[in-house]
Design an enzyme around this catalytic site. Structure first.
Site, PDB file in Angstrom:
ATOM      1  N   HIS A 165       0.817  -1.223   0.000  1.00 15.75           N
ATOM      2  CA  HIS A 165       0.000   0.000   0.000  1.00 15.75           C
ATOM      3  C   HIS A 165       0.847   1.268   0.000  1.00 15.75           C
ATOM      4  O   HIS A 165       0.416   2.311  -0.486  1.00 15.75           O
ATOM      5  CB  HIS A 165      -0.971  -0.008   1.184  1.00 15.75           C
ATOM      6  CG  HIS A 165      -0.328   0.262   2.511  1.00 15.75           C
ATOM      7  ND1 HIS A 165       0.401  -0.684   3.202  1.00 15.75           N
ATOM      8  CD2 HIS A 165      -0.290   1.390   3.284  1.00 15.75           C
ATOM      9  CE1 HIS A 165       0.840  -0.173   4.334  1.00 15.75           C
ATOM     10  NE2 HIS A 165       0.446   1.088   4.412  1.00 15.75           N
ATOM     11  N   ASP A 166       2.077   1.197   0.536  1.00 17.13           N
ATOM     12  CA  ASP A 166       2.946   2.378   0.574  1.00 17.13           C
ATOM     13  C   ASP A 166       4.101   2.311  -0.429  1.00 17.13           C
ATOM     14  O   ASP A 166       5.085   3.061  -0.289  1.00 17.13           O
ATOM     15  CB  ASP A 166       3.524   2.553   1.987  1.00 17.13           C
ATOM     16  CG  ASP A 166       2.587   3.319   2.908  1.00 17.13           C
ATOM     17  OD1 ASP A 166       1.715   4.047   2.395  1.00 17.13           O
ATOM     18  OD2 ASP A 166       2.724   3.184   4.138  1.00 17.13           O
ATOM     19  N   LYS A 169       5.860   5.416  -1.920  1.00 14.92           N
ATOM     20  CA  LYS A 169       6.790   6.271  -1.191  1.00 14.92           C
ATOM     21  C   LYS A 169       8.216   6.162  -1.721  1.00 14.92           C
ATOM     22  O   LYS A 169       9.075   6.962  -1.349  1.00 14.92           O
ATOM     23  CB  LYS A 169       6.735   5.953   0.306  1.00 14.92           C
ATOM     24  CG  LYS A 169       5.423   6.442   0.930  1.00 14.92           C
ATOM     25  CD  LYS A 169       5.376   6.297   2.429  1.00 14.92           C
ATOM     26  CE  LYS A 169       4.079   6.888   2.975  1.00 14.92           C
ATOM     27  NZ  LYS A 169       3.966   6.753   4.442  1.00 14.92           N
ATOM     28  N   HIS A 194       1.721   9.723  -2.902  1.00 13.12           N
ATOM     29  CA  HIS A 194       2.311   8.383  -2.885  1.00 13.12           C
ATOM     30  C   HIS A 194       1.357   7.265  -3.326  1.00 13.12           C
ATOM     31  O   HIS A 194       1.806   6.307  -3.960  1.00 13.12           O
ATOM     32  CB  HIS A 194       2.956   8.072  -1.519  1.00 13.12           C
ATOM     33  CG  HIS A 194       2.010   7.638  -0.448  1.00 13.12           C
ATOM     34  ND1 HIS A 194       1.459   8.521   0.450  1.00 13.12           N
ATOM     35  CD2 HIS A 194       1.543   6.412  -0.108  1.00 13.12           C
ATOM     36  CE1 HIS A 194       0.683   7.864   1.287  1.00 13.12           C
ATOM     37  NE2 HIS A 194       0.713   6.582   0.985  1.00 13.12           N
ATOM     38  N   HIS A 218      -6.518   3.817  -0.484  1.00 12.82           N
ATOM     39  CA  HIS A 218      -6.425   3.375   0.915  1.00 12.82           C
ATOM     40  C   HIS A 218      -6.366   4.538   1.905  1.00 12.82           C
ATOM     41  O   HIS A 218      -6.478   4.324   3.113  1.00 12.82           O
ATOM     42  CB  HIS A 218      -5.230   2.431   1.116  1.00 12.82           C
ATOM     43  CG  HIS A 218      -3.892   3.093   1.182  1.00 12.82           C
ATOM     44  ND1 HIS A 218      -3.145   3.382   0.049  1.00 12.82           N
ATOM     45  CD2 HIS A 218      -3.150   3.535   2.230  1.00 12.82           C
ATOM     46  CE1 HIS A 218      -2.016   3.958   0.411  1.00 12.82           C
ATOM     47  NE2 HIS A 218      -1.983   4.056   1.722  1.00 12.82           N
ATOM     48  N   HIS A 219      -6.202   5.780   1.402  1.00 14.62           N
ATOM     49  CA  HIS A 219      -6.246   6.957   2.283  1.00 14.62           C
ATOM     50  C   HIS A 219      -7.536   7.754   2.099  1.00 14.62           C
ATOM     51  O   HIS A 219      -7.663   8.843   2.679  1.00 14.62           O
ATOM     52  CB  HIS A 219      -5.042   7.870   2.025  1.00 14.62           C
ATOM     53  CG  HIS A 219      -3.806   7.455   2.754  1.00 14.62           C
ATOM     54  ND1 HIS A 219      -3.746   7.340   4.120  1.00 14.62           N
ATOM     55  CD2 HIS A 219      -2.574   7.119   2.303  1.00 14.62           C
ATOM     56  CE1 HIS A 219      -2.529   6.949   4.476  1.00 14.62           C
ATOM     57  NE2 HIS A 219      -1.804   6.807   3.394  1.00 14.62           N
ATOM     58  N   ASP A 246      -4.209   0.298   8.332  1.00 10.81           N
ATOM     59  CA  ASP A 246      -3.138   1.300   8.189  1.00 10.81           C
ATOM     60  C   ASP A 246      -3.213   2.335   9.308  1.00 10.81           C
ATOM     61  O   ASP A 246      -2.200   2.694   9.917  1.00 10.81           O
ATOM     62  CB  ASP A 246      -3.278   1.964   6.818  1.00 10.81           C
ATOM     63  CG  ASP A 246      -2.136   2.930   6.508  1.00 10.81           C
ATOM     64  OD1 ASP A 246      -1.011   2.696   6.994  1.00 10.81           O
ATOM     65  OD2 ASP A 246      -2.371   3.903   5.777  1.00 10.81           O
TER      66      ASP A 246
END
Length: 308
Positions: A165-166, A169, A194, A218-219, A246
């Site tokens: 998910h990250d 970055k 990101h 996801h954010h 998260d």
């Protein structure tokens, strides 16, 4: 050949055909499960490949009816029975080898992905262990979901999306990524890119296509005030699951700029934003997960505020 020998041979012939039928039924069942499990992030959804998969299934069904027809409507000899008997076990052996190969490939791909995540976490001390923690929490969360929700998501795909998910970055400048304090408005705008960068990284991997929205959103917030202002009813279920995992991980794990908070504090903070930032229905399910099980999700040597 006397009548007793003939009877014994006849019994042997029909026993072999009967066993062959049972093995073929088992093969069809196993192949059906295999087809279902193939609908995940590591399995191509190309139409041509689906044709081959379904053709294999119906050929197995055809062979099964052939076994039954020969046993019921013909007079098979020992040679024919031996061929049918051996053929059913040959198919079983091939399927077993294929299943093991597929599982091995999937595990190897997961291992490679974890190496990539390690590289990302080395660039950002705030991410140390976070991706694996989110992965573990997500899969634990999945196990607590009602069956109707579980059926909507392939667990292999969910595991990859949670772990990566990250991944975006990697494209964030280190001076922003490693800033010891809170980000200013301009830096925060860069950081918010990101999820989109992560999807760009994965665009060349055709089999990851259907999990890209899970990573991208996801954010996002249930009230539509997230990074991309997507309304809550348009957010994928998997993205809403990962969002909770998260957020819980971010609250309970140590950051350069903050101390880790306890499980109880994390639940309280998330409860305050349930229905606005996170999915309230899903969070009610999340709250039923014992603290001890969530503590087990934390990778070794990672400091959190979860106290048992």
């Amino acid at each position: 050949m006397d009548s007793n020998q003939a009877t014994h041979i006849l019994i042997l012939i029909y026993s072999m055909i009967g066993i062959g039928v049972v093995v073929m039924v088992t093969n069809i069942y196993r192949y059906g499960r295999f087809m279902k499990r193939m609908q995940d992030v590591l399995s191509s959804r190309a139409r041509s490949e689906n044709i081959w998969k379904y053709s294999g299934f119906w050929l197995l069904v055809f062979f099964l009816f052939g076994y039954i027809a020969i046993g019921l409507f013909s007079k098979p000899d020992l040679m024919m029975a031996s061929v049918l008997f051996g053929g059913s076990f040959f198919v079983m052996i091939v399927l077993t080898l294929m299943f093991r190969l597929i599982n091995s490939v999937k595990q190897n791909c997961l291992d490679v992905t974890e190496v990539l995540i390690t590289v990302i976490e080395q660039r950002d001390p705030n991410l140390n262990g976070h991706s694996r923690n989110v992965q573990n929490i997500t899969m634990l969360f999945y196990s607590y979901l009602p069956k109707d929700m579980q059926r909507q998501i392939n667990p292999v795909s969910l595991e990859y999306a949670a772990l990566m998910h990250d991944v975006g970055k990697l494209g964030i400048p280190e001076e922003v990524l490693n800033k010891p304090g809170k980000l200013d408005a301009a830096e925060w705008e860069i950081m918010k890119q990101h999820p989109k960068i992560g999807v760009k990284f994965l665009e060349r991997l055709r089999t990851f296509e259907h999990i890209m929205p899970w990573i991208l959103y996801h954010h996002e917030r249930i009230d539509g005030k997230g990074y991309y202002s997507v309304p809550g009813d348009q957010l994928p279920l998997a993205a809403r699951i990962i969002a909770i995992a998260d957020a819980y991980s971010a609250i309970t794990m140590r950051r350069v700029y903050k101390e880790p908070k306890s499980h109880e504090t994390a639940i309280q903070l998330l409860d305050e934003v349930a229905g606005t930032q996170i999915d309230a229905e899903l969070f009610e399910i999340f709250k039923t997960i014992p603290k001890e099980k969530l503590a087990e999700c934390v990778p070794p040597n990672i400091e959190t505020g979860i106290v048992l």
